[in-house]
Design a protein around this motif. Structure first.
Motif, PDB file in Angstrom:
ATOM      1  N   GLU A 192      -9.463  -8.279  -8.176  1.00 45.26           N
ATOM      2  CA  GLU A 192     -10.553  -8.868  -7.007  1.00 45.26           C
ATOM      3  C   GLU A 192     -10.500 -10.295  -6.961  1.00 45.26           C
ATOM      4  OE1 GLU A 192     -14.048  -8.782  -9.845  1.00 45.26           O
ATOM      5  OE2 GLU A 192     -14.321  -6.957  -9.603  1.00 45.26           O
ATOM      6  N   LEU A 193      -8.479 -10.427  -7.095  1.00 45.58           N
ATOM      7  CA  LEU A 193      -8.697 -12.031  -6.931  1.00 45.58           C
ATOM      8  C   LEU A 193      -8.008 -12.085  -5.476  1.00 45.58           C
ATOM      9  CD1 LEU A 193      -6.730 -12.488 -10.577  1.00 45.58           C
ATOM     10  CD2 LEU A 193      -9.276 -13.521  -9.405  1.00 45.58           C
ATOM     11  N   PRO A 194      -7.850 -13.670  -5.012  1.00 47.08           N
ATOM     12  CA  PRO A 194      -7.231 -13.866  -3.521  1.00 47.08           C
ATOM     13  C   PRO A 194      -5.845 -13.439  -4.102  1.00 47.08           C
ATOM     14  CG  PRO A 194      -8.286 -15.183  -4.615  1.00 47.08           C
ATOM     15  CD  PRO A 194      -8.512 -14.291  -5.638  1.00 47.08           C
ATOM     16  N   ILE A 195      -5.123 -12.383  -4.050  1.00 47.44           N
ATOM     17  CA  ILE A 195      -3.388 -12.245  -4.592  1.00 47.44           C
ATOM     18  C   ILE A 195      -3.288 -11.147  -3.580  1.00 47.44           C
ATOM     19  CG2 ILE A 195      -3.404 -13.313  -6.433  1.00 47.44           C
ATOM     20  CD1 ILE A 195      -3.006 -11.195  -8.087  1.00 47.44           C
ATOM     21  N   GLN A 196      -1.669 -11.029  -2.865  1.00 50.82           N
ATOM     22  CA  GLN A 196      -1.662  -9.628  -2.334  1.00 50.82           C
ATOM     23  C   GLN A 196      -0.720  -8.553  -3.230  1.00 50.82           C
ATOM     24  OE1 GLN A 196      -0.845 -13.793  -1.365  1.00 50.82           O
ATOM     25  NE2 GLN A 196      -2.771 -13.252   0.289  1.00 50.82           N
ATOM     26  N   GLY A 197      -0.790  -9.159  -4.410  1.00 48.24           N
ATOM     27  CA  GLY A 197      -0.822  -8.027  -5.221  1.00 48.24           C
ATOM     28  C   GLY A 197      -0.587  -8.406  -6.727  1.00 48.24           C
ATOM     29  N   PHE A 198      -0.340  -7.582  -7.292  1.00 48.94           N
ATOM     30  CA  PHE A 198       0.289  -7.775  -8.552  1.00 48.94           C
ATOM     31  C   PHE A 198       1.441  -6.745  -9.514  1.00 48.94           C
ATOM     32  CE2 PHE A 198      -3.267  -4.854  -9.148  1.00 48.94           C
ATOM     33  CZ  PHE A 198      -3.421  -3.260 -10.210  1.00 48.94           C
ATOM     34  N   LEU A 199       2.058  -7.398 -10.571  1.00 47.81           N
ATOM     35  CA  LEU A 199       3.318  -6.638 -10.954  1.00 47.81           C
ATOM     36  C   LEU A 199       3.145  -6.895 -12.413  1.00 47.81           C
ATOM     37  CD1 LEU A 199       6.366  -7.667  -8.266  1.00 47.81           C
ATOM     38  CD2 LEU A 199       5.057  -5.691  -8.830  1.00 47.81           C
ATOM     39  N   SER A 200       3.475  -5.350 -12.902  1.00 51.09           N
ATOM     40  CA  SER A 200       3.802  -5.821 -14.676  1.00 51.09           C
ATOM     41  C   SER A 200       5.423  -6.106 -14.840  1.00 51.09           C
ATOM     42  CB  SER A 200       3.819  -3.891 -15.113  1.00 51.09           C
ATOM     43  OG  SER A 200       3.826  -3.726 -16.238  1.00 51.09           O
ATOM     44  N   LYS A 201       4.933  -6.543 -16.024  1.00 55.42           N
ATOM     45  CA  LYS A 201       6.465  -7.324 -16.128  1.00 55.42           C
ATOM     46  C   LYS A 201       7.032  -6.767 -17.239  1.00 55.42           C
ATOM     47  CE  LYS A 201       4.410 -11.824 -17.353  1.00 55.42           C
ATOM     48  NZ  LYS A 201       4.489 -12.771 -18.137  1.00 55.42           N
TER      49      LYS A 201
END
Length: 136
Positions: A106-115
């Motif tokens: 839901e955030l205004p980001i371009q993606g997320f990754l797992s560490k």
């Protein structure tokens, strides 16, 4: 491959910052790798730095003291749109809990990754957001 101007790592874990910086410098993907240990430091780097310190890519941790990733995003949203529009912002997290994934989406980001960050993840980020490929 043309290097990115700079990458900003925002994470309170010194070991994570060290390893991510080492990986990014080893891959030679940016002219500069900047590090902040919380969102407040990151905003200072971004607003007080020179034009060349504006990152092309921000890798942001979620859980940090002083100013966490969510609080950083709120403050980041107040920066001029012209400044923000050329920055790719990706969250790095250790949590793959469905509740956290839903919130990240839901955030205004371009993606997320797992560490932890890996060469393969960097390759995918470069291809997806910058149309660049790491040399073999």
């Amino acid at each position: 491959m043309e290097k990115l101007s700079s990458i900003l790592l925002i994470d309170d874990d010194k070991t994570t910052n060290f390893l991510n910086r080492l990986l990014l410098e080893d891959l030679q993907v940016a002219h500069q790798v900047l590090v902040a240990e919380n969102g407040q430091q990151a905003l200072h780097i971004m607003t007080q730095g020179q034009q060349q310190s504006r990152p092309a890519l921000i890798l942001l941790d979620v859980n940090m003291p002083v100013m966490n990733g969510f609080e950083f995003l709120e403050a980041y949203a107040t920066l001029e749109e012209a400044y923000r529009q050329s920055i790719i912002l990706v969250m790095l997290t250790t949590s793959l809990h469905p509740r956290d994934i839903a919130r990240l989406q839901e955030l205004p980001i371009q993606g997320f990754l797992s560490k932890p960050l890996t060469k393969q993840m960097v390759q995918e980020l470069l291809q997806t957001h910058f149309q660049r490929v790491l040399p073999d």
